[in-house]
Design a protein around this motif. Structure first.
Motif, mmCIF file in Angstrom:
data_model
loop_
_atom_site.group_PDB
_atom_site.id
_atom_site.type_symbol
_atom_site.label_atom_id
_atom_site.label_comp_id
_atom_site.label_asym_id
_atom_site.label_seq_id
_atom_site.Cartn_x
_atom_site.Cartn_y
_atom_site.Cartn_z
ATOM 1 N N ALA A 39 7.598 3.242 -9.614
ATOM 2 C CA ALA A 39 6.725 4.519 -9.679
ATOM 3 C C ALA A 39 5.792 4.521 -8.656
ATOM 4 O O ALA A 39 5.266 3.225 -8.280
ATOM 5 C CB ALA A 39 6.121 4.925 -11.048
ATOM 6 N N PHE A 40 5.496 5.400 -7.697
ATOM 7 C CA PHE A 40 4.568 5.454 -6.664
ATOM 8 C C PHE A 40 3.656 6.639 -6.718
ATOM 9 O O PHE A 40 4.164 7.735 -6.878
ATOM 10 C CB PHE A 40 5.368 5.489 -5.408
ATOM 11 N N ARG A 41 2.240 6.410 -6.574
ATOM 12 C CA ARG A 41 1.425 7.615 -6.551
ATOM 13 C C ARG A 41 0.333 7.203 -5.724
ATOM 14 O O ARG A 41 -0.292 6.086 -5.911
ATOM 15 C CB ARG A 41 0.927 7.708 -8.020
ATOM 16 N N GLY A 42 -0.035 7.964 -4.801
ATOM 17 C CA GLY A 42 -0.806 7.689 -3.667
ATOM 18 C C GLY A 42 -0.693 6.479 -3.143
ATOM 19 O O GLY A 42 0.459 6.419 -2.173
ATOM 20 N N ASN A 43 -1.618 5.393 -3.217
ATOM 21 C CA ASN A 43 -1.292 4.005 -2.552
ATOM 22 C C ASN A 43 -1.205 3.328 -3.461
ATOM 23 O O ASN A 43 -1.150 1.835 -3.369
ATOM 24 C CB ASN A 43 -2.651 3.761 -1.698
ATOM 25 N N VAL A 44 -0.629 3.633 -4.800
ATOM 26 C CA VAL A 44 -0.178 2.451 -5.875
ATOM 27 C C VAL A 44 1.162 2.336 -5.958
ATOM 28 O O VAL A 44 1.752 3.605 -6.379
ATOM 29 C CB VAL A 44 -1.114 2.835 -7.201
ATOM 30 N N LEU A 45 1.780 1.469 -5.973
ATOM 31 C CA LEU A 45 3.169 1.330 -6.408
ATOM 32 C C LEU A 45 3.164 0.480 -7.643
ATOM 33 O O LEU A 45 2.619 -0.602 -7.764
ATOM 34 C CB LEU A 45 3.976 0.514 -5.417
ATOM 35 N N ALA A 46 3.899 0.753 -8.820
ATOM 36 C CA ALA A 46 4.082 0.089 -10.159
ATOM 37 C C ALA A 46 5.436 -0.219 -10.352
ATOM 38 O O ALA A 46 6.511 0.586 -9.975
ATOM 39 C CB ALA A 46 3.781 0.897 -11.193
ATOM 40 N N ALA A 47 5.705 -1.393 -10.554
ATOM 41 C CA ALA A 47 7.134 -2.287 -10.711
ATOM 42 C C ALA A 47 7.196 -2.715 -11.977
ATOM 43 O O ALA A 47 6.342 -3.707 -12.448
ATOM 44 C CB ALA A 47 7.362 -3.196 -9.514
ATOM 45 N N ALA A 48 8.142 -2.333 -12.984
ATOM 46 C CA ALA A 48 8.548 -2.914 -14.143
ATOM 47 C C ALA A 48 9.546 -3.865 -14.136
ATOM 48 O O ALA A 48 10.482 -3.548 -13.366
ATOM 49 C CB ALA A 48 8.784 -1.970 -15.228
#
Length: 133
Positions: free
Chosen positions: A47-56
């Motif tokens: 998931a990507f939002r703004g300048n943050v990428l989340a990886a599960a």
């Protein structure tokens, strides 16, 4: 037949995640930078939002990265594989194989709440608008 211990529904079997920042200029895409992130296991959701990428990942760890430099912000740990995740301005929501939906602060990574479902949670959606779902 014994059930597999992985989240197969949305899994991507890669050893590293590459995030390419593309810039649109006069109708053409141009590669600006490649940052190599190294999750500990198979990536099951991004998931990507703004300048943050989340990886599960399949080992129960979700990582938050600040882009475009790839700075690690937080590692969120769960006991079972994380099958899905959603990202809002304030929260990371992880859907897990054991039926837990874990809600964490973003980007700090502080566990806020755990909800329980009877079966594996294969998809989550996060809506942080005022309208709701």
């Amino acid at each position: 037949r014994e059930r597999s211990r992985t989240c197969r529904r949305a899994s991507v079997s890669v050893r590293e995640v590459r995030r390419m920042a593309l810039e649109v200029g006069e109708g053409q895409l141009r590669l600006e930078r490649v940052v190599t992130l190294q999750p500990s296991s198979w990536v099951t959701s991004l998931a990507f939002r703004g300048n943050v990428l989340a990886a599960a990942s399949n080992d129960g760890i979700a990582t938050l990265w600040r882009m475009p430099m790839g700075e690690l912000l937080a590692s969120l740990r769960h006991e079972e594989p994380i099958c899905s995740l959603g990202l809002s301005a304030e929260f990371v929501v992880c859907g897990c194989r054991d039926g837990v939906v874990a809600v964490w602060t973003s980007p700090e990574g502080r566990l806020v709440q755990k909800l329980r479902h009877q079966k594996s949670v294969g998809a989550v959606a996060v809506d942080d608008t005022d309208e709701g779902c």
